[in-house]
Design a protein around this motif. Structure first.
Motif, PDB file in Angstrom:
ATOM      1  N   VAL A   1      -4.876   0.937  -2.205  1.00  0.00           N
ATOM      2  CA  VAL A   1      -5.947   0.500  -3.106  1.00  0.00           C
ATOM      3  C   VAL A   1      -6.678   1.711  -3.676  1.00  0.00           C
ATOM      4  CG1 VAL A   1      -8.172  -0.686  -3.227  1.00  0.00           C
ATOM      5  CG2 VAL A   1      -6.263  -1.738  -1.986  1.00  0.00           C
ATOM      6  N   THR A   2      -7.016   2.648  -2.801  1.00  0.00           N
ATOM      7  CA  THR A   2      -7.768   3.826  -3.231  1.00  0.00           C
ATOM      8  C   THR A   2      -6.941   4.684  -4.189  1.00  0.00           C
ATOM      9  OG1 THR A   2      -8.877   3.812  -1.073  1.00  0.00           O
ATOM     10  CG2 THR A   2      -9.122   5.788  -2.423  1.00  0.00           C
ATOM     11  N   MET A   3      -5.655   4.840  -3.892  1.00  0.00           N
ATOM     12  CA  MET A   3      -4.805   5.628  -4.779  1.00  0.00           C
ATOM     13  C   MET A   3      -4.685   4.958  -6.144  1.00  0.00           C
ATOM     14  SD  MET A   3      -2.943   8.411  -5.103  1.00  0.00           S
ATOM     15  CE  MET A   3      -2.094   9.046  -3.637  1.00  0.00           C
ATOM     16  N   ALA A   4      -4.562   3.640  -6.165  1.00  0.00           N
ATOM     17  CA  ALA A   4      -4.501   2.934  -7.445  1.00  0.00           C
ATOM     18  C   ALA A   4      -5.772   3.165  -8.245  1.00  0.00           C
ATOM     19  CB  ALA A   4      -4.285   1.440  -7.212  1.00  0.00           C
ATOM     20  N   GLY A   5      -6.916   3.153  -7.580  1.00  0.00           N
ATOM     21  CA  GLY A   5      -8.170   3.428  -8.268  1.00  0.00           C
ATOM     22  C   GLY A   5      -8.210   4.823  -8.859  1.00  0.00           C
TER      23      GLY A   5
ATOM     24  N   TRP B   1       5.024   5.380  -5.325  1.00  0.00           N
ATOM     25  CA  TRP B   1       5.186   5.309  -6.774  1.00  0.00           C
ATOM     26  C   TRP B   1       4.320   6.355  -7.466  1.00  0.00           C
ATOM     27  CZ3 TRP B   1       5.182  -0.577  -8.470  1.00  0.00           C
ATOM     28  CH2 TRP B   1       6.379  -1.163  -8.064  1.00  0.00           C
ATOM     29  N   SER B   2       3.109   6.552  -6.977  1.00  0.00           N
ATOM     30  CA  SER B   2       2.203   7.526  -7.596  1.00  0.00           C
ATOM     31  C   SER B   2       2.703   8.951  -7.386  1.00  0.00           C
ATOM     32  CB  SER B   2       0.790   7.378  -7.019  1.00  0.00           C
ATOM     33  OG  SER B   2       0.268   6.082  -7.252  1.00  0.00           O
ATOM     34  N   ALA B   3       3.073   9.275  -6.133  1.00  0.00           N
ATOM     35  CA  ALA B   3       3.466  10.647  -5.817  1.00  0.00           C
ATOM     36  C   ALA B   3       4.827  11.018  -6.395  1.00  0.00           C
ATOM     37  CB  ALA B   3       3.472  10.847  -4.299  1.00  0.00           C
ATOM     38  N   HIS B   4       5.665  10.023  -6.655  1.00  0.00           N
ATOM     39  CA  HIS B   4       7.007  10.308  -7.170  1.00  0.00           C
ATOM     40  C   HIS B   4       7.215   9.658  -8.533  1.00  0.00           C
ATOM     41  CE1 HIS B   4       8.083  12.122  -3.340  1.00  0.00           C
ATOM     42  NE2 HIS B   4       7.455  11.114  -2.772  1.00  0.00           N
ATOM     43  N   ALA B   5       6.139   9.569  -9.291  1.00  0.00           N
ATOM     44  CA  ALA B   5       6.200   8.968 -10.627  1.00  0.00           C
ATOM     45  C   ALA B   5       7.249   9.619 -11.527  1.00  0.00           C
ATOM     46  CB  ALA B   5       4.812   9.031 -11.288  1.00  0.00           C
ATOM     47  N   PRO B   6       7.455  10.941 -11.454  1.00  0.00           N
ATOM     48  CA  PRO B   6       8.486  11.523 -12.328  1.00  0.00           C
ATOM     49  C   PRO B   6       9.870  10.927 -12.116  1.00  0.00           C
ATOM     50  CG  PRO B   6       7.052  13.249 -11.498  1.00  0.00           C
ATOM     51  CD  PRO B   6       6.676  11.994 -10.758  1.00  0.00           C
ATOM     52  N   LEU B   7      10.154  10.432 -10.912  1.00  0.00           N
ATOM     53  CA  LEU B   7      11.469   9.857 -10.650  1.00  0.00           C
ATOM     54  C   LEU B   7      11.604   8.444 -11.198  1.00  0.00           C
ATOM     55  CD1 LEU B   7      12.266  10.982  -6.984  1.00  0.00           C
ATOM     56  CD2 LEU B   7      13.212  11.898  -9.108  1.00  0.00           C
TER      57      LEU B   7
ATOM     58  N   GLY C   1       0.815  -1.206   0.000  1.00  0.00           N
ATOM     59  CA  GLY C   1       0.000   0.000   0.000  1.00  0.00           C
ATOM     60  C   GLY C   1       0.847   1.254   0.000  1.00  0.00           C
ATOM     61  N   ARG C   2       1.887   1.260   0.834  1.00  0.00           N
ATOM     62  CA  ARG C   2       2.784   2.412   0.868  1.00  0.00           C
ATOM     63  C   ARG C   2       3.502   2.567  -0.466  1.00  0.00           C
ATOM     64  NH1 ARG C   2       3.445   3.867   6.314  1.00  0.00           N
ATOM     65  NH2 ARG C   2       2.702   2.260   7.756  1.00  0.00           N
ATOM     66  N   ARG C   3       3.909   1.452  -1.054  1.00  0.00           N
ATOM     67  CA  ARG C   3       4.633   1.501  -2.322  1.00  0.00           C
ATOM     68  C   ARG C   3       3.792   2.156  -3.420  1.00  0.00           C
ATOM     69  NH1 ARG C   3       6.550  -3.408  -2.187  1.00  0.00           N
ATOM     70  NH2 ARG C   3       5.186  -4.520  -3.620  1.00  0.00           N
ATOM     71  N   ILE C   4       2.520   1.823  -3.463  1.00  0.00           N
ATOM     72  CA  ILE C   4       1.641   2.441  -4.467  1.00  0.00           C
ATOM     73  C   ILE C   4       1.537   3.942  -4.241  1.00  0.00           C
ATOM     74  CG2 ILE C   4      -0.757   2.592  -5.252  1.00  0.00           C
ATOM     75  CD1 ILE C   4      -0.940  -0.436  -4.921  1.00  0.00           C
ATOM     76  N   LEU C   5       1.447   4.358  -2.985  1.00  0.00           N
ATOM     77  CA  LEU C   5       1.402   5.794  -2.689  1.00  0.00           C
ATOM     78  C   LEU C   5       2.669   6.488  -3.154  1.00  0.00           C
ATOM     79  CD1 LEU C   5      -0.125   5.824   0.930  1.00  0.00           C
ATOM     80  CD2 LEU C   5      -1.287   6.401  -1.197  1.00  0.00           C
TER      81      LEU C   5
ATOM     82  N   SER D   1      -2.747  12.296   4.300  1.00  0.00           N
ATOM     83  CA  SER D   1      -2.401  13.544   3.610  1.00  0.00           C
ATOM     84  C   SER D   1      -1.941  13.271   2.183  1.00  0.00           C
ATOM     85  CB  SER D   1      -1.312  14.288   4.390  1.00  0.00           C
ATOM     86  OG  SER D   1      -1.775  14.669   5.684  1.00  0.00           O
ATOM     87  N   VAL D   2      -1.161  12.189   1.992  1.00  0.00           N
ATOM     88  CA  VAL D   2      -0.735  11.822   0.640  1.00  0.00           C
ATOM     89  C   VAL D   2      -1.928  11.391  -0.198  1.00  0.00           C
ATOM     90  CG1 VAL D   2       0.657  10.211  -0.720  1.00  0.00           C
ATOM     91  CG2 VAL D   2       1.585  11.180   1.392  1.00  0.00           C
ATOM     92  N   LEU D   3      -2.803  10.565   0.372  1.00  0.00           N
ATOM     93  CA  LEU D   3      -3.978  10.115  -0.374  1.00  0.00           C
ATOM     94  C   LEU D   3      -4.855  11.286  -0.779  1.00  0.00           C
ATOM     95  CD1 LEU D   3      -5.787   7.888  -1.471  1.00  0.00           C
ATOM     96  CD2 LEU D   3      -6.837   7.709   0.798  1.00  0.00           C
TER      97      LEU D   3
END
Length: 578
Positions: A215-219, A165-171, A159-163, A266-268
């Motif tokens: 899960v929610t962030m992936a959605g 990966w999403s927030a730091h996708a540019p890297l 779950g943390r990894r998805i958060l 806060s990230v979500l």
């Protein structure tokens, strides 16, 4: 300056005789639950589970949310220099081999969660940081993208990894290598499908919340993810209801867990902002409830008091999460269910653990700290707990960390050199304190807390009752520690006890000639007098774990004595002389 308005007393007041009970506290996972968990993990390796993880490959993320929490610059700069650092443990990036892990569990969690992306992004531009992130990402994908295993695919880390990966996708998605980009996006999608079936199996607390946030962030981030988003939101709301007390405190009773929950939500929330969607109301409402109890555990130095294995952290790390929450509020003086009490007057702050310890299955590294307190004068800590069992420099962990969890490592009374709640080597807590009774009174001249616990009743036949009274000017703190017969004769003719007061960093203690008092010289010039009766006063060595996890030699005051079957009483006063 006081941090509350007297008119607010009724808003966070404790009923007279409030009783707090630890339900199922000394029981970890049952044999059936452990067996079910084992079977579930074995099922991950089956072809059927592999088929469940297959699905449409996402072509891109539909949005890139911000990470509102600023990372650790020291760890970020270490990454720029070619190594991963975590609390004294370090590995050169070029030497990291996920097929042959040779690191601690904490270091493994740091790697597999990709929390290090936050640190890297805080010090590096995309051009400079992306090659480093991609190197670690390729190494991780080669070993774990297709193979479901622990800890890499553990639900909370996933779950943390998805958060991250999403927030730091540019890297991690800046490469022109389309095969690599597809592998990253497919790993994210497969991880979300895995979480769909595994998140709810976690116990209440930060782990379950992290899983459902993922899960929610992936959605939110994957095209066509609305059904997953809606299901994740419903499950996240249930997870928060099970993980957060009505007063806003974490059921794990850990300040570190409290901080973690605020950061996760806060990230979500930024995921919704990136999609220009309004987040469900419960997310903002929960963040607003989480912040006041956390502030209640902060001293005048803007760092946390030390409870349940957590250390003070640093002012910068705390401020980063609190700023990310967007909540501006006052400390909660009385967290009814979370169990921490705060008394403040002028520049003095007292924080007390006035509840049973956390339930065994909810936390690792729990401590026997019931009725312990910390006390500060402005930015200077006078009385502390040693703290930091789960935050200590990893190179110094082991037996030292275990010792930091004991009752003797906290500023409270210890009977028979025993813990008030049993401490297990696997990080959980056993039998001991099951019930705490608490009353609190406020007047124009003082604040008073009286609390008792039954942690020593079964073994020694005593109830420990502690009374703390802080004057309205903050210059006088009085205490009484009593051992009362627990309805039956004590098991021994006399029982040794010690009341410990661990002193803050830099506080110098000098005994008086009568052996019943000590002068405490505080850095900056303040002088406090400590006097006691009912036992012999001694000054001994101690240590304190600072905000970076490093230990420091300190001193402690120890009042020792022996209690007959009828009980014993120790009175003491801490008074500012100048």
């Amino acid at each position: 300056m006081a941090d509350h308005d007297p008119r607010e007393t009724l808003l966070d007041g404790i009923e007279q005789g409030k009783r707090l009970i630890r339900l199922g506290g000394d029981k970890g996972l049952s044999l059936a639950e452990r067996l079910a968990e084992r079977i579930n993990r074995l099922a991950w390796r089956t072809p059927l589970h592999g088929l469940r993880l297959n699905g449409k490959h996402p072509l891109k993320l539909v949005a890139v949310p911000d990470d509102p929490v600023f990372g650790d610059p020291a760890r970020g700069n270490a990454l720029l220099e070619g190594r991963v650092d975590l609390r004294g443990e370090r590995r050169a990036i070029a030497d990291i081999d996920f097929a042959k892990p040779d690191w601690s569990p904490a270091f493994a969690e740091h790697l597999h969660s990709f929390a290090w992306l936050r640190d890297l992004s805080s010090v590096a531009t995309r051009a400079r940081g992306a090659p480093i992130a991609e190197q670690l990402m390729r190494a991780w994908l080669a070993r774990h993208a297709e193979q479901v295993s622990v800890p890499a695919w553990r639900a909370d880390l996933l779950g943390r990894r998805i958060l991250f990966w999403s927030a730091h996708a540019p890297l991690i998605l800046s490469s022109a290598d389309l095969v690599y980009r597809s592998a990253v996006l497919n790993a994210l999608a497969r991880g979300a499908r895995h979480l769909d079936r595994s998140a709810e199996k976690l116990p209440p607390g930060t782990g379950r919340v992290a899983a459902w946030c993922g899960v929610t962030m992936a959605g939110l981030m994957i095209a066509g993810g609305e059904p997953r988003q809606q299901g994740g939101e419903a499950a996240l709301e249930r997870a928060l209801a099970a993980s957060v007390f009505p007063d806003g405190g974490s059921v794990q009773r850990s300040p570190a867990a409290q901080l973690d929950l605020i950061a996760l939500l806060s990230v979500l929330r930024e995921g919704y902002a990136a999609r220009r969607l309004d987040p469900p109301a419960f997310i903002g409402e929960t963040i607003a409830r989480l912040v006041p109890p956390l502030l209640a555990l902060m001293h005048g130095d803007r760092m946390l008091s030390s409870w349940q294995g957590g250390g003070p952290m640093t002012p910068e790390a705390l401020a980063a999460v609190i700023d990310a929450s967007g909540v501006r509020t006052r400390p909660l003086r009385q967290a009814r269910d979370w169990g921490y009490q705060r008394m403040s007057a002028s520049t003095s702050v007292l924080i007390m653990d006035a509840a049973p310890p956390p339930v065994a299955r909810l936390i690792e590294g729990g401590c026997g700290s019931t009725l312990a307190f910390e006390f500060s004068d402005g930015a200077q800590r006078l009385i502390v707990n040693c703290g930091g069992a789960r935050a200590i420099d990893l190179a110094l962990a082991g037996r030292l960390a275990e010792g930091l969890r004991t009752t003797a490592a906290h500023s409270t009374l210890v009977v028979g050199d025993s813990n008030s709640t049993a401490i297990h080597s696997d990080g959980t807590l056993g039998k001991g304190v099951g019930e705490v009774e608490l009353t609190r009174q406020e007047s124009e001249t003082s604040s008073r807390i009286e609390a008792s616990h039954d942690g020593y009743a079964r073994r020694f036949g005593f109830i420990h009752r502690r009374q703390l009274v802080l004057s309205s000017d903050g210059r006088d703190l009085r205490g009484d520690d009593m051992l009362l017969p627990a309805g039956r004769r004590a098991k021994r003719a006399t029982t040794p006890f010690a009341v410990r007061f661990h002193l803050g960093l830099g506080v110098e203690a000098s005994p008086t000639t009568d052996g019943m008092a000590a002068l405490l010289r505080v850095p900056g010039g303040a002088l406090w007098q400590f006097r006691c009766r009912g036992g012999a006063l001694a000054i001994d060595d101690s240590l304190w774990i600072d905000g970076t996890g490093a230990p420091h030699a300190t001193r402690q005051l120890v009042i020792s004595g022996e209690a007959p079957p009828g009980g014993a009483s120790v009175s003491w006063v801490l008074k500012r002389a100048r």
